[in-house]
Design a protein around this motif. Structure first.
Motif, short mmCIF file in Angstrom:
data_model
loop_
_atom_site.label_atom_id
_atom_site.label_comp_id
_atom_site.label_asym_id
_atom_site.label_seq_id
_atom_site.Cartn_x
_atom_site.Cartn_y
_atom_site.Cartn_z
N LYS A 277 74.55 17.07 -9.34
CA LYS A 277 74.17 15.83 -10.02
C LYS A 277 72.94 15.20 -9.37
CE LYS A 277 78.89 14.93 -11.56
NZ LYS A 277 80.08 14.08 -11.48
N GLN A 280 69.84 17.02 -10.41
CA GLN A 280 69.35 16.62 -11.73
C GLN A 280 68.58 15.30 -11.63
OE1 GLN A 280 72.04 17.27 -15.26
NE2 GLN A 280 73.54 17.61 -13.64
N THR A 529 70.46 14.70 -19.61
CA THR A 529 71.07 15.29 -18.42
C THR A 529 72.48 15.80 -18.73
OG1 THR A 529 72.06 13.23 -17.65
CG2 THR A 529 69.78 13.68 -16.98
N SER A 530 73.00 16.63 -17.88
CA SER A 530 74.38 17.13 -17.95
C SER A 530 74.69 17.79 -19.29
CB SER A 530 75.39 16.00 -17.68
OG SER A 530 75.19 15.43 -16.41
N LEU A 583 68.60 19.20 -19.19
CA LEU A 583 69.01 19.56 -17.84
C LEU A 583 70.51 19.85 -17.82
CD1 LEU A 583 66.28 18.04 -17.43
CD2 LEU A 583 67.22 17.15 -15.31
N ASN A 585 73.84 21.38 -15.21
CA ASN A 585 74.27 21.60 -13.83
C ASN A 585 74.66 23.06 -13.63
OD1 ASN A 585 75.31 21.45 -11.26
ND2 ASN A 585 76.95 20.01 -11.74
#
Length: 923
Positions: A277, A280, A529-530, A583, A585
């Motif tokens: 995390k 990112q 993200t994620s 993005l 993980n």
């Protein structure tokens, strides 16, 4: 770029002259702010602003009901539960709340989707009976109660509904169900007003019925979708709108507004795998920095697939980006005050009869917030108290300990309770209201302290916690059902719902938001993200009492529909964007890491012709792994410390520590660096060893100079347990050895001594003459080391010297396990070269010291008594000969001649200014 809302406003203005009479309904409040901006930009003449509602606000106006807070709803449900359940079968509020939240969610879904409640509850109770008890001819009382619970669900539902409607309030689903009933009445009072519904996607049955009725009355609906999704029957992003276009009567004769072709336009899409995390967040920093340098930051948005990234993302935003708007707020559960109150309630829940477990006390007292509270006249009483707990090995803290540690704070209190009385109290003597008052008093004390420090953010946190405790007090005074256990559960439930809102300009600068906050909004550059399975989409969740088959049969949403909602929001963000950064993980060691989202797979597999997609894995720059610690050169100051150590005396243990690792010797023996001392909750091996050594000293010291007899052994056997008790209390200070692992260690100590004394008895019965010569004698002898210009001493404490059948024997006790091979030496050089022979080295050290200062005659012997290996008897030092059976146990002057050579070499190395302390490589 032309956004969806600008397209809608442009279309409406071209078709309607007076926009003031239009009522706009959008999925959320945030989109309404941007809609008003678009209207203001495009208006060419003065007019009254139109009414703009979120759908939540709109259905509340339709229904005439206000939305009830979740916590209050839980209390109202408990009232209905008590009315419908026999008193002997009722659970307390704490137990009830564990399943009631899920049941309320099911009630909400049933109402939002306009499911006939009696039918679905009857169906559900029948299935539960078949699932669990269909083979039972005669049911037990527990089984009967279980089946009765499911049969009572409809009564729970109707009682709760009646209570809420009488108070003119409701949960979301009930408000929707009532709103449907009032549409005709509402429309009759809004003649001449046009309704426009904008940007909806996944509608529940109530919303679907509502919008269709408004369409029939002349309303308009603007959808935001793309031809790619509508034409593909398998694409989840268009699942709901394809259903509406096919099923709604209105679209048989009217066009389905707003199908665009933006998604297939040229786009740069970067798919970046980043570990973790924080990784990112740091990558977002690099993207934003490049956008800032290009001047395109104003049309950029950071969308959090997992909102736990909010804090690291905020810390990663470049300092030169002045305007940032955060939508959604910072969860109060992530603030420092949340962790402090977590420690406070943990202490409260685990208090027993006025005693507190030390670890819970340390968790609270060592918190930075507590250190601020527990400072008196500039003195840090919290740190002093922690040191007292550790030094005295206090496992359970009592009121006396607290009064002694904080006596000044208690005596200085003039008005109200002292801070320590607010923190440490027995829950048995307090009501729930008393505890709530202590919580509010603590927030006010902290407010007084932090007001002078200018920390406005922390004061905002405090205010929110003050609000939470006031809400709990209100509910307790109204419903009178909160127990102390329930108090902590309600607190945590309220905490999860609260956020600290950020002040910002939603129409300017960089936008940071969650996925749902992005509805109806468009940006040229989107950073998401994620984008992992489990985050986007969130995956399956079984947070319902209603089985999957019943949900399908009644048209309730399942994980398929929930995945389609995420798919729509994800692809809608991409529709008008020109630059997209996705993005995910790559860290497979986390729950939500490792597997990229199916949306990424879909983008790359069914690639649009004008999409330029680039995939890569980003990794943080890895610095070279640090090598072994640098050697420590012997400076003049260090040589002086070595000289002082030599004159004070090297102990056998410190010398073997040097043999094991010179750098560890430097840290521990010269710098005196020790591991942080902690409370010894369970007896450590070294503590057990100290207790056994001290007990044997007390038993044998009076027998110095005497020959052991069976009467002596019997006397020691009788006294051993009492002395062990005494030594445990002295050495294991403050520790409880009456239960658990400590009781086992206590019994082990007694058994060790019992076995040892039996061994002694056996030796006497076998006819051995055992004379006790010395017990626990402190030794210090001078060692003449060639080449060292200052005195060097060897010091230590020998456990026992005895004379057995006329032969002198030097004995060292070891509570650990030692084998015969550990004290047998093949080559003299091995003594200081291999740590394996540390036990042999120590035996020779003690023997050397004893014979230099005392009139003992050689030859002698030296042995270790290993309490974990007593069956092997005395483990005597031996020098091996050429044959493996050739061993010499005698310690003579020749032995000391060879030993002295190795001892001198070792000490010379320590005292050599040209030989640094270097970490020794492992085997």
């Amino acid at each position: 770029m032309k956004t969806f809302l600008s397209e809608v406003v442009e279309n409406i203005l071209s078709e309607h002259g007076n926009i003031s009479d239009i009522i706009f309904v959008l999925p959320g409040k945030r989109a309404g702010v941007f809609l008003k901006r678009e209207i203001r930009r495009r208006m060419t003449q003065t007019a009254f602003a139109p009414q703009v509602y979120s759908v939540e606000e709109f259905v509340q106006e339709l229904s005439g009901l206000r939305l009830i807070p979740n916590i209050q709803l839980l209390f109202e449900f408990y009232g209905a539960y008590q009315k419908a359940t026999p008193r002997e079968q009722q659970e307390d509020f704490y137990s009830f709340s564990k399943w009631a939240q899920m049941m309320l969610q099911d009630f909400n879904e049933i109402d939002r989707y306009l499911i006939p409640p009696d039918r679905i509850f009857s169906h559900l109770s029948s299935i539960k009976e078949l699932d669990h008890w269909y083979l039972s001819e005669k049911k037990t009382p527990l089984q009967e109660q279980y089946i009765q619970f499911w049969k009572t669900l409809d009564r729970y539902y109707h009682l709760l509904k009646a209570e809420l409607l009488s108070a003119q309030c409701g949960y979301q689903g009930l408000i929707y169900r009532e709103a449907i009933k009032n549409i005709e009445h509402y429309l009759s009072h809004k003649e001449g007003r046009k309704h426009v519904f904008i940007g909806f996607n996944a509608l529940n049955n109530a919303e679907s019925a509502m919008i269709q009725e408004f369409l029939a009355a002349g309303a308009e609906v603007y959808w935001d979708t793309d031809k790619v999704f509508m034409d593909d029957p398998e694409h989840d992003a268009g699942l709901f709108m394809r259903r509406y276009r096919k099923a709604w009567k209105h679209y048989r004769d009217n066009p389905f507004k707003n199908i665009n072709t933006h998604f297939s336009a040229p786009k740069n899409i970067e798919i970046i795998g980043v570990p973790g995390k924080t990784g990112q967040a740091m990558y977002v920093h690099s993207i934003l920095s490049s956008l800032k340098s290009n001047g395109s930051i104003a049309q950029a948005a950071v969308v959090l697939g997992n909102e736990e990234l909010l804090n690291p993302i905020l810390n990663a935003i470049p300092d030169d980006i002045p305007d940032v708007n955060i939508t959604g707020g910072f969860p109060l559960a992530y603030t420092p005050m949340a962790s402090w109150f977590h420690a406070f309630f943990q202490l409260l829940e685990n208090e027993t009869s006025g005693k507190w477990y030390y670890q819970h006390v340390l968790n609270l007292v060592s918190h930075p917030v507590s250190k601020t509270l527990l400072t008196h006249n500039g003195r840090d009483l919290a740190s002093a108290f922690i040191r007292t707990i550790q030094d005295n090995n206090i496992v359970f803290i009592t009121r006396e300990h607290l009064e002694k540690a904080f006596e000044h704070m208690i005596s200085d209190t003039k008005n109200g309770n002292s801070v320590t009385e607010l923190l440490f109290f027995s829950k048995d003597t307090c009501t729930v209201n008393d505890i709530i008052k202590k919580c509010t008093d603590l927030t006010l004390r902290m407010k007084d302290i932090y007001s002078g420090k200018g920390n406005q953010v922390f004061l905002e946190y405090l205010y929110r916690f003050y609000e939470i405790f006031n809400q709990i007090r209100f509910f307790n005074e109204k419903y009178h059902v909160i127990s102390i256990h329930a108090l902590t559960g309600i607190y945590r439930e309220l905490l999860l719902q609260e956020t600290v809102d950020f002040q910002g300009e939603p129409l300017e600068g960089l936008q940071v938001m969650g996925v749902l906050e992005s509805r109806n909004l468009d940006y040229e550059t989107v950073i998401i993200t994620s984008v992992n399975e489990g985050d986007l989409p969130s995956g399956k969740s079984g947070n319902s009492f209603i089985p999957f088959d019943i949900k399908v049969a009644y048209g309730l949403p399942t994980y398929k529909e929930k995945d389609a909602i995420y798919a729509y929001h994800f692809y809608r963000l991409l529709q008008r964007a020109k630059n997209v950064y996705l993005l995910y993980n790559t860290d497979s060691g986390t729950f939500d890491g490792g597997e990229k989202s199916r949306f990424i797979q879909q983008l790359t597999t069914f690639r649009q012709e004008n999409h330029h997609i680039r995939e890569r894995i980003a990794a943080p720059r890895a610095e070279n792994l640090p090598g072994p610690p640098s050697p420590v050169k012997k400076t003049p100051a260090l040589m002086e410390a070595i000289r002082e150590l030599a004159q004070a005396g090297f102990s056998p243990t410190s010398l073997t520590n040097y043999i094991r690792d010179p750098l560890a010797f430097y840290h521990q023996t010269i710098l005196h660096i020790r591991d942080e001392y902690e409370v010894e909750e369970t007896i450590a091996a070294n503590t057990l060893g100290t207790i056994i050594h001290d007990t044997l000293e007390d038993l044998y010291k009076p027998l110095t100079g005497k020959v052991l007899t069976l009467a002596h052994i019997e006397d020691m056997q009788n006294r051993a347990n009492d002395i062990v008790n005494l030594k445990f209390g002295q050495v294991y200070r403050g520790g409880d050895f009456s239960r658990g692992k400590n009781l086992l260690s206590y019994e082990v100590a007694k058994q060790y001594l019992k076995n040892f004394l039996k061994t002694e008895e056996k030796r006497i019965r076998e006819g051995n003459s055992i004379k006790i010569v010395e017990i626990e004698s402190n030794l210090k002898v001078k060692v003449e080391v060639p080449g060292i210009p200052y005195p060097v001493y060897l010091k230590g404490k020998v456990d026992r010297v005895e004379e057995i059948n006329g032969t002198l024997c030097f004995i060292d006790y070891k509570t650990g396990k030692v084998e015969q091979g550990d004290v047998e030496l093949a080559q003299w050089e091995d003594l200081i070269a291999d740590y394996k022979y540390s036990k042999a080295f120590q035996l020779l050290c003690y023997s050397y010291m004893l014979t230099r200062n005392s009139p003992y005659t050689l030859p002698a012997e030296a042995a270790i008594i290993s309490f974990k290996n007593l069956q092997k008897g005395f483990l005597k030092f031996a020098k091996k000969g050429e044959s493996r059976h050739d061993k010499d146990n005698a310690i003579t002057e020749e032995t000391f001649q060879y030993f002295s050579e190795q001892l001198h070499r070792l000490i010379s190395e320590i005292c050599n200014p040209d030989m640094p302390f270097t970490e020794k490589e492992g085997p």
